[in-house]
Design a protein around this motif. Structure first.
Motif, PDB file in Angstrom:
ATOM      1  N   GLU A  64      42.923 -15.013  20.092  1.00 38.44           N
ATOM      2  CA  GLU A  64      44.223 -15.537  19.650  1.00 38.44           C
ATOM      3  C   GLU A  64      45.345 -14.504  19.759  1.00 38.44           C
ATOM      4  O   GLU A  64      46.460 -14.743  19.309  1.00 38.44           O
ATOM      5  N   ILE A  65      45.022 -13.355  20.343  1.00 39.61           N
ATOM      6  CA  ILE A  65      46.012 -12.272  20.486  1.00 39.61           C
ATOM      7  C   ILE A  65      46.524 -12.270  21.927  1.00 39.61           C
ATOM      8  O   ILE A  65      45.769 -12.521  22.866  1.00 39.61           O
ATOM      9  N   ASP A  66      47.804 -11.951  22.097  1.00 40.98           N
ATOM     10  CA  ASP A  66      48.450 -11.927  23.410  1.00 40.98           C
ATOM     11  C   ASP A  66      47.732 -10.928  24.346  1.00 40.98           C
ATOM     12  O   ASP A  66      47.819  -9.713  24.140  1.00 40.98           O
ATOM     13  N   HIS A  67      47.049 -11.447  25.371  1.00 39.61           N
ATOM     14  CA  HIS A  67      46.215 -10.576  26.202  1.00 39.61           C
ATOM     15  C   HIS A  67      47.051  -9.578  27.003  1.00 39.61           C
ATOM     16  O   HIS A  67      46.638  -8.440  27.214  1.00 39.61           O
ATOM     17  N   ALA A  68      48.237 -10.009  27.435  1.00 42.37           N
ATOM     18  CA  ALA A  68      49.046  -9.118  28.287  1.00 42.37           C
ATOM     19  C   ALA A  68      49.490  -7.882  27.491  1.00 42.37           C
ATOM     20  O   ALA A  68      49.479  -6.754  28.003  1.00 42.37           O
ATOM     21  N   ARG A  69      49.863  -8.092  26.221  1.00 47.15           N
ATOM     22  CA  ARG A  69      50.287  -6.960  25.388  1.00 47.15           C
ATOM     23  C   ARG A  69      49.132  -5.981  25.177  1.00 47.15           C
ATOM     24  O   ARG A  69      49.313  -4.765  25.279  1.00 47.15           O
ATOM     25  N   VAL A  70      47.954  -6.509  24.896  1.00 47.47           N
ATOM     26  CA  VAL A  70      46.795  -5.624  24.664  1.00 47.47           C
ATOM     27  C   VAL A  70      46.443  -4.855  25.938  1.00 47.47           C
ATOM     28  O   VAL A  70      46.225  -3.635  25.905  1.00 47.47           O
ATOM     29  N   VAL A  93      41.072  -0.792  19.853  1.00 53.27           N
ATOM     30  CA  VAL A  93      41.381  -0.731  18.413  1.00 53.27           C
ATOM     31  C   VAL A  93      42.859  -0.380  18.250  1.00 53.27           C
ATOM     32  O   VAL A  93      43.591  -1.018  17.486  1.00 53.27           O
ATOM     33  N   LEU A  94      43.303   0.627  18.988  1.00 53.63           N
ATOM     34  CA  LEU A  94      44.724   1.016  18.936  1.00 53.63           C
ATOM     35  C   LEU A  94      45.615  -0.196  19.238  1.00 53.63           C
ATOM     36  O   LEU A  94      46.572  -0.470  18.507  1.00 53.63           O
ATOM     37  N   ALA A  95      45.287  -0.917  20.313  1.00 57.08           N
ATOM     38  CA  ALA A  95      46.116  -2.064  20.715  1.00 57.08           C
ATOM     39  C   ALA A  95      46.124  -3.142  19.625  1.00 57.08           C
ATOM     40  O   ALA A  95      47.167  -3.747  19.340  1.00 57.08           O
ATOM     41  N   GLY A  96      44.971  -3.363  18.998  1.00 54.47           N
ATOM     42  CA  GLY A  96      44.897  -4.364  17.927  1.00 54.47           C
ATOM     43  C   GLY A  96      45.724  -3.942  16.720  1.00 54.47           C
ATOM     44  O   GLY A  96      46.422  -4.761  16.105  1.00 54.47           O
ATOM     45  N   VAL A  97      45.663  -2.659  16.380  1.00 55.99           N
ATOM     46  CA  VAL A  97      46.435  -2.142  15.241  1.00 55.99           C
ATOM     47  C   VAL A  97      47.931  -2.317  15.529  1.00 55.99           C
ATOM     48  O   VAL A  97      48.697  -2.784  14.668  1.00 55.99           O
ATOM     49  N   ILE A 114      42.786  -8.881  11.434  1.00 52.85           N
ATOM     50  CA  ILE A 114      42.156  -9.081  12.752  1.00 52.85           C
ATOM     51  C   ILE A 114      40.666  -8.835  12.631  1.00 52.85           C
ATOM     52  O   ILE A 114      40.224  -7.765  12.199  1.00 52.85           O
ATOM     53  N   THR A 115      39.905  -9.843  13.011  1.00 57.94           N
ATOM     54  CA  THR A 115      38.453  -9.739  12.908  1.00 57.94           C
ATOM     55  C   THR A 115      37.849  -9.463  14.296  1.00 57.94           C
ATOM     56  O   THR A 115      38.173 -10.152  15.258  1.00 57.94           O
ATOM     57  N   ALA A 116      37.029  -8.400  14.373  1.00 59.47           N
ATOM     58  CA  ALA A 116      36.231  -8.083  15.560  1.00 59.47           C
ATOM     59  C   ALA A 116      37.061  -7.774  16.799  1.00 59.47           C
ATOM     60  O   ALA A 116      36.966  -8.457  17.809  1.00 59.47           O
ATOM     61  N   HIS A 117      37.846  -6.708  16.728  1.00 62.36           N
ATOM     62  CA  HIS A 117      38.652  -6.319  17.889  1.00 62.36           C
ATOM     63  C   HIS A 117      38.390  -4.868  18.284  1.00 62.36           C
ATOM     64  O   HIS A 117      39.109  -3.952  17.903  1.00 62.36           O
ATOM     65  N   GLY A 118      37.295  -4.663  19.035  1.00 59.04           N
ATOM     66  CA  GLY A 118      37.039  -3.375  19.685  1.00 59.04           C
ATOM     67  C   GLY A 118      37.052  -3.649  21.186  1.00 59.04           C
ATOM     68  O   GLY A 118      37.939  -4.354  21.676  1.00 59.04           O
ATOM     69  N   ASP A 157      39.010  -4.888  11.920  1.00 57.55           N
ATOM     70  CA  ASP A 157      37.678  -4.304  12.123  1.00 57.55           C
ATOM     71  C   ASP A 157      37.221  -4.609  13.538  1.00 57.55           C
ATOM     72  O   ASP A 157      37.902  -5.329  14.281  1.00 57.55           O
ATOM     73  N   THR A 158      36.044  -4.045  13.914  1.00 59.00           N
ATOM     74  CA  THR A 158      35.571  -4.228  15.286  1.00 59.00           C
ATOM     75  C   THR A 158      34.310  -5.084  15.358  1.00 59.00           C
ATOM     76  O   THR A 158      33.847  -5.406  16.450  1.00 59.00           O
ATOM     77  N   VAL A 159      33.729  -5.379  14.216  1.00 57.92           N
ATOM     78  CA  VAL A 159      32.616  -6.329  14.120  1.00 57.92           C
ATOM     79  C   VAL A 159      32.711  -6.967  12.736  1.00 57.92           C
ATOM     80  O   VAL A 159      33.344  -6.404  11.847  1.00 57.92           O
TER      81      VAL A 159
END
Ligand code: NAD
Length: 472
Positions: A420-426, A400-404, A149-153, A106-108
């Motif tokens: 906690e997600i790899d910033h370079a990949r996103v 959102v696409l990158a988080g999915v 994944i919580t709150a990833h927009g 979700d994004t929030v």
């Protein structure tokens, strides 16, 4: 390019500006046939977009009573629930997905309808702090389970990755380069980098300059993304991650008395709380201190403690949002009606004629003063890059696409926050959709130009105190 192939089914809950904007990106970048995607939403809005791509469209609002019966038949082990709705409890959806062994994003952290302004709750209980605490409390029980994944927009979300890149840039430019960036799971290492650089304050500094071919009418709330979402969060208490360098709590500031204690709230709505901030193209400006999940998650993630648990370092972190000019007028009118929503609302899409969303993070207090890192995306660039988006939505939908994709690539991580997600990949996945991604230093401080027309009570010994940023 297809980033990943997905064997399961995808359910998109809610199909407003973000749902409609992300669908073409999902079909473009994930190997997943349209027949395996279902949209479940509360309104007719977007039916024609679903039809354009041949996607099944179910018109049914999810409620406390029906959400499990509504969604369970559409989801089984290995599937994905993408929650882009308003008014549906994120925490309840996370629990359902965990039970069904389904991936989730979700994004929030959204409450059930009315939760943002439920006066039977204390301001602390209806804060983003409380909602985030509820979501991250699921962490131990969900460990090793399907990624949730919580709150990833864009914010929350993308901005956490901007912070990491900004830290690496500042380290490089101040002669202390980080040879190998630590993994995102190593909180202490990242907090150590921020502490060593002396970052005291992080603003999410955003200026939206999009304008439409028709002005806001009296009695109409106009915005470039969810009107309900913006009004909901704007009516929550103002909240900020509370840094270890701060000398005094604001007179209306309160601690929550439970949870991680990384943030405070002010006894007033964010939509009536303004702060001084800066972006490269706008320069100095006033932004609204609207509560956001990332104000708390960033402050928590970048906390360093000594052996007995005492906090030795934490940055102050908060949103400083200058929405599009018609949204500023809408907020002004809303406040005048004592937060009673206007009878009409309009989400600006095709009527936008020009403007951009300048969205980034402003890291302050280090050896080079202030550094803004972020995305400058014009409405023209957004329209050329993807259908059914404006500049604001595309910054969100790309993230959102990158988080999915990251969840599909890392399917057994349990509860995950953006930090906690790899910033370079996103950032790599988002890059084609962010316009110019730039970093700029500034010698701006919130003391600039102060006390000239009238005397002002500022702390000249430390420009980076919250009291200097706040507009009173
Ligand atoms: P929107 O108002 O345009 O659309 C919301 C959608 O949810 C609509 O399709 C509506 O029909 C649907 N909906 C409402 N109640 C529902 C229910 N009970 N069951 C199922 N569907 C329901 O909103 P948006 O701009 O698309 O934003 C969607 C969400 O994303 C909001 O929660 C918003 O706060 C969030 N958001 C996050 C970011 C970020 O950067 N993190 C940015 C923009 C929006």
């Amino acid at each position: 390019m297809k980033h990943v192939a997905f064997d399961g089914r995808l359910v998109i809950l809610g199909f407003g500006s973000i749902g409609q904007g992300v669908l073409p990106l999902i079909l473009r970048h994930i190997d997943l046939p349209a027949e395996r995607i279902t949209i479940v939403t509360a309104e007719e809005r977007g039916r024609e977009v679903a039809a354009e791509y041949g996607i099944r469209f179910i018109l049914q609002a999810a409620t406390r009573e029906n959400f499990s019966d509504l969604l369970s038949p559409l989801l089984s082990s290995g599937d994905f629930l993408l929650n882009l709705s308003v008014d549906v409890s994120s925490v309840e959806l996370m629990k359902l997905c965990n039970r069904l062994d389904v991936l989730y994003l979700d994004t929030v952290v959204e409450p059930w309808a009315g939760g943002y302004t439920d006066t039977s709750l204390t301001p602390s209980q209806r804060s983003n702090y409380a909602m985030r605490e509820e979501a991250v409390a699921l962490r131990p029980a969900f460990a090793g389970g399907p990624t949730s994944i919580t709150a990833h927009g864009a914010n929350p979300g993308l901005v956490s990755h901007f912070v990491k890149q900004a830290l690496l840039d500042i380290a490089r430019d101040t002669g202390a380069p980080v040879a190998t960036p630590p993994p995102a799971s190593d909180r202490a290492a990242w907090a150590g980098i921020a502490a060593k650089l002396g970052v005291k304050v992080i603003h999410i500094a955003e200026r939206d300059t999009q304008v439409a071919d028709r002005p806001k009418k009296p009695g109409e709330f106009v915005n470039t993304w969810s009107v309900d979402g913006f009004v909901g969060e704007g009516c929550q208490p103002a909240e900020l991650g509370w840094g270890s360098h701060e000398k005094e709590l604001p007179p209306d500031g309160h601690r929550h008395g439970f949870g991680c204690d990384a943030a405070i709230y002010l006894m007033r709505p964010g939509a009536s709380t303004r702060v001084r901030t800066w972006t490269p193209l706008e320069g100095p400006m006033h932004g609204f201190l609207i509560t956001h999940n990332e104000s708390i998650s960033l402050a928590d993630y970048y906390t360093l403690r000594d052996a007995d648990g005492t906090v030795v370092y934490r940055p102050t972190a908060h949103y400083a949002y200058h929405p599009c000019d018609d949204a500023v007028l809408s907020v002004h009118e809303l406040a005048g009606k004592n937060w009673e929503m206007q009878p009409e609302k309009r989400l600006m899409t095709d009527e936008i004629t020009h403007g951009m969303d300048e969205l980034g993070v402003l890291l302050m207090g280090h050896a080079k003063g202030a550094y803004w890192y972020g995305s400058r995306l014009t409405i023209g660039e957004a329209r050329r890059a993807a259908p059914h988006n404006n500049a604001t939505s595309l910054q969100v939908t790309a993230a959102v696409l990158a988080g999915v994709i990251w969840a599909m690539e890392n399917p057994r991580r349990g509860v995950v926050e953006s930090d906690e997600i790899d910033h370079a990949r996103v950032l790599e996945i988002c890059a084609p959709y962010l316009g110019d991604v730039v970093g700029e230093y500034a010698d701006w401080t919130p003391l600039e130009g102060r006390g000239v027309l009238f005397p002002e009570a500022v702390d000249t010994t430390d420009p980076w105190q919250f009291r200097n940023f706040r507009v009173v």
